[in-house]
Design a protein around this motif. Structure first.
Motif, PDB file in Angstrom:
ATOM      1  N   SER A 182      -2.528  12.573   1.622  1.00 44.63           N
ATOM      2  CA  SER A 182      -2.399  13.711   2.526  1.00 44.63           C
ATOM      3  C   SER A 182      -1.368  14.683   1.995  1.00 44.63           C
ATOM      4  O   SER A 182      -0.416  14.289   1.309  1.00 44.63           O
ATOM      5  CB  SER A 182      -1.982  13.227   3.923  1.00 44.63           C
ATOM      6  N   THR A 183      -1.579  15.935   2.323  1.00 44.08           N
ATOM      7  CA  THR A 183      -0.566  16.945   2.004  1.00 44.08           C
ATOM      8  C   THR A 183       0.488  17.000   3.097  1.00 44.08           C
ATOM      9  O   THR A 183       1.473  17.726   2.971  1.00 44.08           O
ATOM     10  CB  THR A 183      -1.242  18.316   1.857  1.00 44.08           C
ATOM     11  N   ASN A 184       0.288  16.250   4.178  1.00 44.92           N
ATOM     12  CA  ASN A 184       1.248  16.187   5.281  1.00 44.92           C
ATOM     13  C   ASN A 184       2.307  15.136   4.961  1.00 44.92           C
ATOM     14  O   ASN A 184       1.994  13.945   4.835  1.00 44.92           O
ATOM     15  CB  ASN A 184       0.511  15.828   6.575  1.00 44.92           C
ATOM     16  N   PRO A 185       3.566  15.520   4.826  1.00 42.18           N
ATOM     17  CA  PRO A 185       4.619  14.549   4.488  1.00 42.18           C
ATOM     18  C   PRO A 185       4.707  13.396   5.487  1.00 42.18           C
ATOM     19  O   PRO A 185       5.107  12.291   5.122  1.00 42.18           O
ATOM     20  CB  PRO A 185       5.902  15.393   4.497  1.00 42.18           C
ATOM     21  N   ASP A 186       4.354  13.650   6.746  1.00 39.65           N
ATOM     22  CA  ASP A 186       4.412  12.584   7.751  1.00 39.65           C
ATOM     23  C   ASP A 186       3.415  11.466   7.463  1.00 39.65           C
ATOM     24  O   ASP A 186       3.540  10.370   8.013  1.00 39.65           O
ATOM     25  CB  ASP A 186       4.136  13.152   9.148  1.00 39.65           C
ATOM     26  N   GLY A 192      -2.192  11.846  -3.495  1.00 35.77           N
ATOM     27  CA  GLY A 192      -2.767  10.573  -3.928  1.00 35.77           C
ATOM     28  C   GLY A 192      -2.798  10.454  -5.434  1.00 35.77           C
ATOM     29  O   GLY A 192      -2.185  11.257  -6.141  1.00 35.77           O
ATOM     30  N   PRO A 193      -3.439   9.427  -5.945  1.00 38.37           N
ATOM     31  CA  PRO A 193      -4.344   8.509  -5.250  1.00 38.37           C
ATOM     32  C   PRO A 193      -3.617   7.452  -4.419  1.00 38.37           C
ATOM     33  O   PRO A 193      -2.424   7.236  -4.587  1.00 38.37           O
ATOM     34  CB  PRO A 193      -5.112   7.849  -6.403  1.00 38.37           C
ATOM     35  N   VAL A 211       0.861  -1.185   0.000  1.00 38.60           N
ATOM     36  CA  VAL A 211       0.000   0.000   0.000  1.00 38.60           C
ATOM     37  C   VAL A 211       0.894   1.229   0.000  1.00 38.60           C
ATOM     38  O   VAL A 211       1.848   1.314   0.777  1.00 38.60           O
ATOM     39  CB  VAL A 211      -0.924   0.007   1.235  1.00 38.60           C
ATOM     40  N   GLU A 212       0.558   2.197  -0.860  1.00 36.15           N
ATOM     41  CA  GLU A 212       1.428   3.376  -0.990  1.00 36.15           C
ATOM     42  C   GLU A 212       0.608   4.637  -1.156  1.00 36.15           C
ATOM     43  O   GLU A 212      -0.431   4.642  -1.827  1.00 36.15           O
ATOM     44  CB  GLU A 212       2.368   3.192  -2.191  1.00 36.15           C
TER      45      GLU A 212
END
Length: 267
Positions: A163-167, A141-142, A135-136
């Motif tokens: 997500s736009t959050n790199p974490d 996304g997607p 899963v990636e």
């Protein structure tokens, strides 16, 4: 002439005495039977759970009551991609969420399954990956499973699939007997993505799964089923195990065959 003991006259008197018995004398027995049945249903068939947060919107809203199928795992079934499942906290996912102290009535009703249990730390998410899946998520996304991008219509409107959050970016391969789960409200769900630094690396043990949520039962105006989305039938993703339907069908067929044979033998 008086009838002999155990004769038709005696049986009629016994039935009449039972018919005259006050309802309040029967009530305790009826309550005990109802509670035992409810406990058996909760343990082996269905259990009600309350949705505590916004993490599964718009599929589920806070305050919804869902019914969870606890029967099919008894036949060797394991959760599949796309299912909405309830599972016990696999580690410390809910460490910052104190559990409210339930009242006596809620404890009793929660114990027998007539109300959601208030002292269990359970979560509800959607299964995205099962054992062996890769899963990636990159950027917005997607989401991809085994290299196949998913079309996810259930994701909360206005959210991006990742997500736009790199974490929150990741690429993982799901180990044996583990699941990768995510909430439908992707920007408001503390799911597998945010627990990769813990002992289970964000994976949920299959043994921690209580069951699959199959119906939104309350409130009545939101009654609906929770089927597996078509997106997980896309070619190239791979096929997840589906032992339960066969096992359940077999278990249900055996009594029918036995009844049919008995009727035929009588003829």
């Amino acid at each position: 002439m008086r009838s002999e003991q155990g004769g038709p006259g005696e049986r009629k008197r016994v039935k009449a005495a039972r018919a005259r018995r006050p309802f309040w004398k029967e009530l305790p027995l009826l309550i005990v039977v109802a509670l035992v049945l409810a406990l058996l249903i909760k343990t082996f068939l269905l259990q009600a759970f309350s949705i505590p947060s916004e993490s599964m919107q718009d599929t589920l809203q806070p305050g919804d009551r869902v019914l969870v199928d606890k029967l099919t795992p008894w036949f060797g079934s394991k959760p599949e991609r796309g299912e909405v499942v309830v599972f016990h906290d696999p580690g410390h996912w809910m460490k910052d969420q104190p559990t409210p102290e339930p009242g006596v009535v809620q404890k009793v009703l929660g114990f027998v399954g007539l109300m959601p249990s208030a002292n269990e730390k359970d979560l509800i998410k959607r299964v995205v990956g099962v054992a062996g899946d890769t899963v990636e998520c990159k950027g917005a996304g997607p989401l991809t499973v085994n290299g196949k991008p998913l079309d996810e219509p259930y994701v909360f409107p206005g959210n991006v699939p990742c997500s736009t959050n790199p974490d929150a970016h990741f690429k993982v391969t799901v180990p044996k007997d583990r699941l990768w789960v995510m909430g439908d409200h992707r920007q408001d769900s503390q799911d597998s993505r945010y627990h990769r630094d813990e002992d289970d690396k964000g994976f949920v043990p299959v043994d921690d799964v209580v069951g699959r949520a199959i119906v939104v039962a309350w409130p009545l105006d939101r009654w609906d089923t929770l089927p597996v989305p078509d997106t997980f039938d896309q070619k190239g993703i791979g096929k997840a195990a589906a032992a339960a339907p066969t096992a359940v069908a077999f278990a249900g067929a055996v009594p029918l065959v036995m009844v049919r044979r008995r009727l035929l033998s009588r003829r």
